[in-house]
Design a protein around this motif. Structure first.
Motif, PDB file in Angstrom:
ATOM      1  N   GLU A  67       0.870  -1.434  -0.114  1.00  0.00           N
ATOM      2  CA  GLU A  67      -0.142  -0.108   0.046  1.00  0.00           C
ATOM      3  C   GLU A  67       0.888   1.281   0.050  1.00  0.00           C
ATOM      4  O   GLU A  67       0.326   2.209  -0.754  1.00  0.00           O
ATOM      5  N   PRO A  72      -3.783   3.847  -1.499  1.00  0.00           N
ATOM      6  CA  PRO A  72      -4.868   3.235  -1.243  1.00  0.00           C
ATOM      7  C   PRO A  72      -5.849   2.916  -2.183  1.00  0.00           C
ATOM      8  O   PRO A  72      -6.663   2.063  -2.260  1.00  0.00           O
ATOM      9  N   GLU A  73      -5.780   3.557  -3.451  1.00  0.00           N
ATOM     10  CA  GLU A  73      -6.898   3.462  -4.481  1.00  0.00           C
ATOM     11  C   GLU A  73      -6.290   2.521  -5.555  1.00  0.00           C
ATOM     12  O   GLU A  73      -7.214   2.194  -6.472  1.00  0.00           O
ATOM     13  N   ASN A  74      -5.045   1.845  -5.326  1.00  0.00           N
ATOM     14  CA  ASN A  74      -4.508   0.943  -6.493  1.00  0.00           C
ATOM     15  C   ASN A  74      -5.557  -0.215  -6.465  1.00  0.00           C
ATOM     16  O   ASN A  74      -6.092  -0.636  -5.400  1.00  0.00           O
ATOM     17  N   PRO A  75      -5.887  -0.762  -7.572  1.00  0.00           N
ATOM     18  CA  PRO A  75      -6.671  -1.997  -7.758  1.00  0.00           C
ATOM     19  C   PRO A  75      -6.400  -3.245  -6.859  1.00  0.00           C
ATOM     20  O   PRO A  75      -7.056  -4.009  -6.129  1.00  0.00           O
ATOM     21  N   THR A  78      -6.849  -2.547  -3.328  1.00  0.00           N
ATOM     22  CA  THR A  78      -8.405  -2.676  -3.331  1.00  0.00           C
ATOM     23  C   THR A  78      -8.456  -4.429  -2.861  1.00  0.00           C
ATOM     24  O   THR A  78      -9.508  -4.852  -2.163  1.00  0.00           O
TER      25      THR A  78
END
Length: 96
Positions: A67, A72-75, A78
């Motif tokens: 991370e 935090p928004e990386n697939p 997630t």
């Protein structure tokens, strides 16, 4: 061999092989995509074996490593978070 055990619904026999593989990759490669891949496979195998707390621990280590680099928004981040949620749900159900 670990893949064969998993394919034959014997994840408990696959776990020690994946753990040895992970230790080897970590020692040999350090911070490398193969290490993350092996961590995720090990966590999945723990989950298949019903060892949800062990799966959670491995998923969290993987998340802590990836991370900060990807955000935090990386697939992938997630996806790992979703796997953690699923493992927590399974662990809570097995504790009953």
């Amino acid at each position: 061999m670990a893949e064969i055990y998993r394919a034959n619904d014997q994840p408990d026999l696959a776990v020690p092989l994946y753990e040895a593989n992970l230790a080897h990759w970590q020692q040999t490669l350090g911070d490398h995509p193969n290490v993350l891949s092996t961590q995720l496979t090990l966590a999945e195998t723990h989950q298949e074996a019903g060892a949800h707390q062990k799966a959670l621990a491995v998923y969290r280590v993987a998340l802590d490593r990836i991370e900060p680099t990807l955000g935090p928004e990386n697939p992938l981040v997630t996806q790992i978070r979703a796997r953690i949620d699923a493992a927590e749900h399974a662990a809570s159900r097995s504790d009953r």
